[in-house]
Design a protein around this motif. Structure first.
Motif, PDB file in Angstrom:
ATOM      1  N   GLY A   1     -12.811   0.021  21.021  1.00  0.00           N
ATOM      2  CA  GLY A   1     -11.394   0.325  21.164  1.00  0.00           C
ATOM      3  C   GLY A   1     -10.526  -0.658  20.426  1.00  0.00           C
ATOM      4  O   GLY A   1     -10.867  -1.846  20.297  1.00  0.00           O
ATOM      5  N   THR A   2      -9.404  -0.168  19.931  1.00  0.00           N
ATOM      6  CA  THR A   2      -8.460  -1.018  19.202  1.00  0.00           C
ATOM      7  C   THR A   2      -7.548  -1.709  20.197  1.00  0.00           C
ATOM      8  O   THR A   2      -6.855  -1.054  20.983  1.00  0.00           O
ATOM      9  N   GLU A   3      -7.571  -3.031  20.147  1.00  0.00           N
ATOM     10  CA  GLU A   3      -6.775  -3.787  21.105  1.00  0.00           C
ATOM     11  C   GLU A   3      -5.366  -4.028  20.574  1.00  0.00           C
ATOM     12  O   GLU A   3      -4.401  -4.030  21.333  1.00  0.00           O
ATOM     13  N   SER A   4      -5.239  -4.247  19.273  1.00  0.00           N
ATOM     14  CA  SER A   4      -3.932  -4.531  18.679  1.00  0.00           C
ATOM     15  C   SER A   4      -3.783  -3.703  17.408  1.00  0.00           C
ATOM     16  O   SER A   4      -4.607  -3.828  16.472  1.00  0.00           O
ATOM     17  N   TRP A   5      -2.760  -2.866  17.386  1.00  0.00           N
ATOM     18  CA  TRP A   5      -2.523  -2.051  16.190  1.00  0.00           C
ATOM     19  C   TRP A   5      -1.974  -2.894  15.037  1.00  0.00           C
ATOM     20  O   TRP A   5      -2.121  -2.529  13.867  1.00  0.00           O
ATOM     21  N   VAL A   6      -1.377  -4.013  15.346  1.00  0.00           N
ATOM     22  CA  VAL A   6      -0.929  -4.929  14.285  1.00  0.00           C
ATOM     23  C   VAL A   6      -2.142  -5.507  13.569  1.00  0.00           C
ATOM     24  O   VAL A   6      -2.191  -5.595  12.333  1.00  0.00           O
ATOM     25  N   ALA A   7      -3.155  -5.903  14.384  1.00  0.00           N
ATOM     26  CA  ALA A   7      -4.382  -6.419  13.784  1.00  0.00           C
ATOM     27  C   ALA A   7      -5.083  -5.341  12.975  1.00  0.00           C
ATOM     28  O   ALA A   7      -5.643  -5.615  11.894  1.00  0.00           O
ATOM     29  N   PHE A   8      -5.055  -4.117  13.459  1.00  0.00           N
ATOM     30  CA  PHE A   8      -5.664  -3.000  12.734  1.00  0.00           C
ATOM     31  C   PHE A   8      -4.978  -2.803  11.378  1.00  0.00           C
ATOM     32  O   PHE A   8      -5.636  -2.572  10.349  1.00  0.00           O
ATOM     33  N   ALA A   9      -3.644  -2.929  11.363  1.00  0.00           N
ATOM     34  CA  ALA A   9      -2.898  -2.769  10.113  1.00  0.00           C
ATOM     35  C   ALA A   9      -3.200  -3.908   9.144  1.00  0.00           C
ATOM     36  O   ALA A   9      -3.277  -3.705   7.914  1.00  0.00           O
ATOM     37  N   LEU A  10      -3.393  -5.121   9.668  1.00  0.00           N
ATOM     38  CA  LEU A  10      -3.711  -6.246   8.792  1.00  0.00           C
ATOM     39  C   LEU A  10      -5.070  -6.071   8.133  1.00  0.00           C
ATOM     40  O   LEU A  10      -5.283  -6.501   6.993  1.00  0.00           O
ATOM     41  N   VAL A  11      -6.013  -5.440   8.856  1.00  0.00           N
ATOM     42  CA  VAL A  11      -7.357  -5.268   8.312  1.00  0.00           C
ATOM     43  C   VAL A  11      -7.389  -4.145   7.278  1.00  0.00           C
ATOM     44  O   VAL A  11      -7.956  -4.299   6.173  1.00  0.00           O
ATOM     45  N   HIS A  12      -6.798  -3.011   7.588  1.00  0.00           N
ATOM     46  CA  HIS A  12      -6.935  -1.828   6.728  1.00  0.00           C
ATOM     47  C   HIS A  12      -5.708  -1.595   5.825  1.00  0.00           C
ATOM     48  O   HIS A  12      -5.795  -0.787   4.893  1.00  0.00           O
ATOM     49  N   GLY A  13      -4.609  -2.270   6.087  1.00  0.00           N
ATOM     50  CA  GLY A  13      -3.414  -2.076   5.268  1.00  0.00           C
ATOM     51  C   GLY A  13      -3.569  -2.489   3.819  1.00  0.00           C
ATOM     52  O   GLY A  13      -3.142  -1.761   2.890  1.00  0.00           O
ATOM     53  N   PRO A  14      -4.202  -3.638   3.546  1.00  0.00           N
ATOM     54  CA  PRO A  14      -4.323  -4.052   2.134  1.00  0.00           C
ATOM     55  C   PRO A  14      -5.085  -3.053   1.276  1.00  0.00           C
ATOM     56  O   PRO A  14      -4.726  -2.831   0.105  1.00  0.00           O
ATOM     57  N   ASN A  15      -6.123  -2.450   1.807  1.00  0.00           N
ATOM     58  CA  ASN A  15      -6.865  -1.458   1.030  1.00  0.00           C
ATOM     59  C   ASN A  15      -6.001  -0.246   0.709  1.00  0.00           C
ATOM     60  O   ASN A  15      -6.079   0.332  -0.389  1.00  0.00           O
ATOM     61  N   GLY A  16      -5.214   0.157   1.662  1.00  0.00           N
ATOM     62  CA  GLY A  16      -4.296   1.268   1.408  1.00  0.00           C
ATOM     63  C   GLY A  16      -3.285   0.923   0.333  1.00  0.00           C
ATOM     64  O   GLY A  16      -2.956   1.758  -0.533  1.00  0.00           O
ATOM     65  N   CYS A  17      -2.806  -0.334   0.389  1.00  0.00           N
ATOM     66  CA  CYS A  17      -1.847  -0.760  -0.636  1.00  0.00           C
ATOM     67  C   CYS A  17      -2.492  -0.810  -2.018  1.00  0.00           C
ATOM     68  O   CYS A  17      -1.886  -0.400  -3.035  1.00  0.00           O
ATOM     69  N   LEU A  18      -3.732  -1.326  -2.078  1.00  0.00           N
ATOM     70  CA  LEU A  18      -4.433  -1.376  -3.364  1.00  0.00           C
ATOM     71  C   LEU A  18      -4.638   0.024  -3.923  1.00  0.00           C
ATOM     72  O   LEU A  18      -4.433   0.271  -5.126  1.00  0.00           O
ATOM     73  N   ALA A  19      -5.056   0.955  -3.043  1.00  0.00           N
ATOM     74  CA  ALA A  19      -5.280   2.328  -3.507  1.00  0.00           C
ATOM     75  C   ALA A  19      -3.974   2.939  -3.991  1.00  0.00           C
ATOM     76  O   ALA A  19      -3.953   3.663  -5.012  1.00  0.00           O
ATOM     77  N   PHE A  20      -2.879   2.656  -3.302  1.00  0.00           N
ATOM     78  CA  PHE A  20      -1.583   3.226  -3.697  1.00  0.00           C
ATOM     79  C   PHE A  20      -1.126   2.666  -5.042  1.00  0.00           C
ATOM     80  O   PHE A  20      -0.629   3.394  -5.912  1.00  0.00           O
ATOM     81  N   VAL A  21      -1.299   1.355  -5.254  1.00  0.00           N
ATOM     82  CA  VAL A  21      -0.889   0.728  -6.518  1.00  0.00           C
ATOM     83  C   VAL A  21      -1.746   1.255  -7.666  1.00  0.00           C
ATOM     84  O   VAL A  21      -1.245   1.555  -8.763  1.00  0.00           O
ATOM     85  N   CYS A  22      -3.055   1.384  -7.393  1.00  0.00           N
ATOM     86  CA  CYS A  22      -3.941   1.931  -8.435  1.00  0.00           C
ATOM     87  C   CYS A  22      -3.535   3.351  -8.805  1.00  0.00           C
ATOM     88  O   CYS A  22      -3.579   3.740  -9.986  1.00  0.00           O
ATOM     89  N   PHE A  23      -3.174   4.125  -7.776  1.00  0.00           N
ATOM     90  CA  PHE A  23      -2.756   5.504  -8.045  1.00  0.00           C
ATOM     91  C   PHE A  23      -1.485   5.530  -8.874  1.00  0.00           C
ATOM     92  O   PHE A  23      -1.360   6.327  -9.819  1.00  0.00           O
ATOM     93  N   LEU A  24      -0.520   4.671  -8.584  1.00  0.00           N
ATOM     94  CA  LEU A  24       0.732   4.640  -9.328  1.00  0.00           C
ATOM     95  C   LEU A  24       0.505   4.197 -10.781  1.00  0.00           C
ATOM     96  O   LEU A  24       1.157   4.694 -11.712  1.00  0.00           O
ATOM     97  N   CYS A  25      -0.419   3.248 -10.950  1.00  0.00           N
ATOM     98  CA  CYS A  25      -0.659   2.734 -12.296  1.00  0.00           C
ATOM     99  C   CYS A  25      -1.380   3.743 -13.186  1.00  0.00           C
ATOM    100  O   CYS A  25      -1.234   3.721 -14.430  1.00  0.00           O
ATOM    101  N   THR A  26      -2.163   4.617 -12.610  1.00  0.00           N
ATOM    102  CA  THR A  26      -2.982   5.538 -13.410  1.00  0.00           C
ATOM    103  C   THR A  26      -2.503   6.971 -13.372  1.00  0.00           C
ATOM    104  O   THR A  26      -3.027   7.827 -14.100  1.00  0.00           O
ATOM    105  N   PHE A  27      -1.534   7.252 -12.512  1.00  0.00           N
ATOM    106  CA  PHE A  27      -1.058   8.627 -12.393  1.00  0.00           C
ATOM    107  C   PHE A  27      -0.256   9.009 -13.642  1.00  0.00           C
ATOM    108  O   PHE A  27       0.592   8.246 -14.118  1.00  0.00           O
ATOM    109  N   MET A  28      -0.502  10.149 -14.193  1.00  0.00           N
ATOM    110  CA  MET A  28       0.220  10.692 -15.338  1.00  0.00           C
ATOM    111  C   MET A  28       0.014   9.866 -16.613  1.00  0.00           C
ATOM    112  O   MET A  28       0.860   9.873 -17.510  1.00  0.00           O
TER     113      MET A  28
END
Length: 836
Positions: A717-744
């Motif tokens: 179970g997830t005890e802290s959603w802030v901690a969950f965001a710290l763990v998985h947020g950077p990967n989402g940000c990296l994927a988003f930046v990569c998508f912006l850099c290569t899109f179109m």
């Protein structure tokens, strides 16, 4: 045969003669006088219309009361003729009528309290030396009379021994220190009645009492006891005792109507003779139907009740009467007395004795008794319980014997005050009629009860004993012939007996009338509380209608489960594909295609994807706190290692296509030789954020007791959603930046579009994340580990399929395209010219 012959001869003599002097037999002088209060008559006259304090009389003789009075006379004469109990001492007696009325009983009670030899009561501060007219009082019979007289006699501490009062209120030595009785209290009677109902399974009954002290007291005790024994009283009511009241008929009709509406087959009746007779008559008139009537000695032996026209139609009459043996010689004594009071010489001698004793007016204690013959009292003589009166007289005589200090041959001539008898009555046993008796701490004697049934044969009523009660109830059922067609006991139930695992659901307005309902799941039935089901503890479970709880078994994704085997097989296939791609890239590391894809960084990305595949094993098997933390950290770090390589390549593509003027300045920082620093920075940042999440609240093992009925589900179970965001947020940000850099990003048709693979890889990651969140929330918690493993495998396969599979196809199937001109670096490409 001899007693019956004497009775028959005496009956013939009495029938031949006229008026007698029986009324002159109720007073005799003696050294010590016992007062007696007996219901010689019934149906008082001029009671409601009484305007002056005049003497109240009765209209007709009550045969049972007359027999009780004669029983006291017989006991005293036996004692006077004894040479061992009170040798040399003569007991006198002074018997008065009570008419069953407290108002009538007060007049002789006050007379008993007058100083001996006078007709006055002195008002003193200390009555220790006061010598009243009587040494003790026998009677009266009814409880409401005793409640009045007992307070009066208790003030003077004059012993009073009742032979019929049974109300539980009198079992209080603090309120009534000088009151005793030779019959059991209503508490014993109620216990016997409740046991009778339980043995026959009757739990839907009506309880009726007469509106007097006996009826109200006995009914109150019965209601409280029955309620504790799962017996439902469908109707409870009181019937009037003043039958001359115009409203009495209406009350009786309402009572019978309500009994009929409840549909009960059992009626428990605590009442004296007149109210019981009136209710039975009203039931017959209104056609109540046959019921089982459970009565008491107060009316069961009544000739008036048995002689009601068509009384057999009421049904079966059961009841308890006090266990009392026959008094030897009493019937012969009564027969002789009725013969003697017809003789003139005997009557003259009786009247002369009264005149010498100075009898107060009214001399005739029972004027109507002079017209009573043996024929009139013969039924009562056969059924009346004389032993309680006989025992009452002997209790006083034995106490007097000890107070005087008598021996077997003589008693000293010493004055004895009434209060001096109490000590010996409280502590010492005595014998009477061949039995041993003793007053208990409540001044009661419990002689037990006999269970009798009215038995009709050829229109003649007999009282058939069918059981007994002392401390337990014994019933001979085969002797009881009920009014039903098969002569078996009728049913009278509001509810059926609930089986184990069922609780009682109250229905209607009767608290003890209920339906039996199965206990639901995760609850159990306990005999200590049959009206509800007890919830199981959190770590336990139970099926429906259970009498106990069971321990829950643990549930998680087992290694041997078919679903786990399928997922592990898919993991092995995915891992094989990843290793195959890594092997191809390693073999062709120096080729333009691999160099354009990142070179050695591609091997790092494939290695991280392989580790991500292997992390699926963390979701199979019994979880723990450490495994829960490891799952999230491995997932985040492996994806970060993969996406950071994409990030370096995306920046390189973005500088060459979107920002050509800035390319000369920043391009050296994203070249393959410098990209390792960028990847290491991303991994370091991810590690720092993971450490912060561990401080905030890492994932932990949770025991889910609600999702599965019989098992405890072990999940992370997830005890802290802030901690969950710290763990998985950077990967989402990296994927988003990569998508912006290569899109179109557009490239020459003659070169390979390296941006397209990164775009689709990151887009696949986003789609899988969205799909995972929706599925994770919708599926049952037991399937969440499966969802997590599936999403991990889908991510790895998606990245392989969109980024690495096209390159592997070129290496294997189109090696001619693996050339410099086809994989020209983005920085060397010419920027697209704007059209004018």
């Amino acid at each position: 045969m001899v007693p019956d012959l004497v009775l028959c001869l005496s009956f013939g003599c009495a029938a031949a003669l006229g008026a007698s002097c029986l009324s002159a037999q109720f007073r005799r002088p003696g050294d010590y006088v016992l007062g007696g209060l007996f219901p010689f008559g019934s149906d008082t006259v001029n009671l409601t219309a009484r305007a002056e304090p005049t003497l109240v009389g009765c209209e007709r003789v009550f045969a049972d009361g007359l027999i009780w009075a004669l029983g006291m006379k017989f006991a005293i004469e036996q004692i006077n003729n004894s040479t061992s109990l009170l040798p040399g001492v003569k007991l006198g007696y002074d018997l008065y009528d009570t008419c069953f009325e407290p108002l009538v009983a007060l007049q002789p009670s006050l007379l008993f309290l007058t100083r001996n030899g006078t007709s006055s009561i002195e008002a003193l501060c200390n009555y220790s030396d006061y010598q009243p007219r009587v040494i003790a009082v026998i009677g009266p019979h009814k409880s409401d009379l005793c409640l009045v007289t007992a307070k009066l006699f208790s003030f003077f501490l004059i012993p009073q021994v009742s032979y019929g009062a049974s109300t539980e209120q009198l079992s209080n030595p603090e309120l009534f220190p000088s009151f005793y009785r030779t019959v059991p209290s209503d508490k014993n009677l109620v216990e016997a009645v409740v046991l009778l109902l339980q043995q026959f399974g009757w739990n839907w009954i009506a309880a009726i009492g007469s509106d007097d002290e006996y009826g109200r007291g006995a009914q109150g005790l019965f209601l409280s006891t029955a309620g504790n024994r799962s017996i439902c009283v469908a109707f409870e009511g009181l019937i009037p005792t003043d039958l001359a009241d115009p409203a009495a008929r209406g009350q009786l009709e309402a009572t019978v109507k309500l009994i009929n509406e409840t549909g009960v087959n059992i009626i428990v009746l605590f009442a004296f003779i007149q109210p019981a007779q009136a209710l039975l008559e009203q039931s017959i008139r209104m056609g109540l139907g046959k019921k089982v009537w459970i009565g008491t000695e107060a009316w069961m032996f009544s000739a008036a009740a048995a002689s009601i026209p068509n009384v057999q139609s009421v049904g079966t009459v059961l009841g308890f009467v006090m266990t009392a043996g026959a008094v030897p010689g009493f019937q012969e004594y009564v027969a002789d007395l009725f013969a003697s009071v017809q003789r003139e010489d005997f009557c003259q001698e009786s009247r002369a004795l009264l005149q010498r004793a100075g009898a107060e007016r009214p001399e005739a204690r029972c004027r109507e008794c002079d017209s009573v013959s043996l024929r009139d009292v013969r039924p009562a003589l056969g059924r009346s319980q004389i032993q309680p009166v006989y025992v009452a007289v002997h209790s006083v005589a034995h106490a007097l014997h000890r107070a005087l200090g008598c021996t077997r041959t003589a008693c000293p001539n010493a004055p004895v005050r009434p209060w001096q008898l109490l000590h010996f009555m409280n502590t010492l046993p005595f014998e009477a009629n061949g039995q041993r008796f003793r007053f208990d701490e409540f001044h009661d004697t419990n002689t037990g009860y006999r269970l009798i049934v009215w038995s009709w044969r050829n229109g003649t009523l007999s009282y058939l004993p069918v059981g007994d009660y002392q401390e337990s109830l014994r019933i001979n059922r085969s002797q009881i012939l009920f009014h039903t067609a098969d002569q078996k006991e009728p049913l009278s139930e509001c509810f059926r007996r609930c089986e184990p695992g069922q609780f009682r659901r109250i229905k209607g307005f009767h608290l003890c009338c209920y339906d039996c309902t199965d206990c639901p799941e995760n609850t159990f039935w306990s005999p200590e509380d049959s009206s509800t089901c007890t919830p199981c503890l959190e770590h336990q479970w139970s099926p429906a209608r259970s009498t106990r709880c069971y321990e829950r078994s643990e549930r998680y994704l087992f290694w041997s489960e078919p679903l786990a085997v399928v997922l592990l097989t898919l993991m092995a296939i995915t891992l094989s594909l990843t290793c195959l791609a890594a092997a191809l890239f390693l073999k062709n590391l120096r080729t333009p295609l691999v160099q354009a894809s990142g070179g050695r960084l591609s091997l790092l990305a494939l290695f991280s994807l392989g580790l991500l595949c292997l992390s699926c094993c963390l979701y199979v098997g019994k979880p723990s706190d450490a495994l829960c933390v490891t799952q999230q950290l491995v997932h985040a770090l492996c994806l970060n290692a993969c996406f950071s390589t994409f990030f370096a390549k995306s920046l390189e593509i973005a500088l060459g296509t979107h920002f050509p003027r800035c390319a000369p300045t920043f391009s050296p920082r994203v070249t393959p030789s410098r990209a390792w620093l960028l990847v290491a920075s991303c991994l370091l940042a991810q590690c720092l954020l993971c450490c912060c999440s561990l401080r905030l609240g890492p994932d932990s093992l949770l025991a889910d007791y609600k999702s599965l009925p019989t098992e405890v589900l072990l999940v992370c179970g997830t005890e802290s959603w802030v901690a969950f965001a710290l763990v998985h947020g950077p990967n989402g940000c990296l994927a988003f930046v990569c998508f912006l850099c290569t899109f179109m990003v557009e490239t020459s048709a003659r070169t390979y579009n390296a941006a397209r693979g990164i775009t689709f890889a990151t887009l696949t990651y986003v789609i899988i994340c969205i799909f995972f969140v929706a599925t994770f929330a919708a599926l049952k918690p037991v399937l969440r580990p499966v969802t997590q493993v599936s999403s991990v495998l889908a991510m790895v396969l998606g990245i392989l399929a969109t980024y690495y599979l096209p390159k592997c196809c070129i290496i294997v199937f189109r090696p001619q395209l693996n050339a410099e001109e086809y994989f020209q670096p983005p920085l060397s490409q010419e920027p697209r010219q704007d059209s004018r």
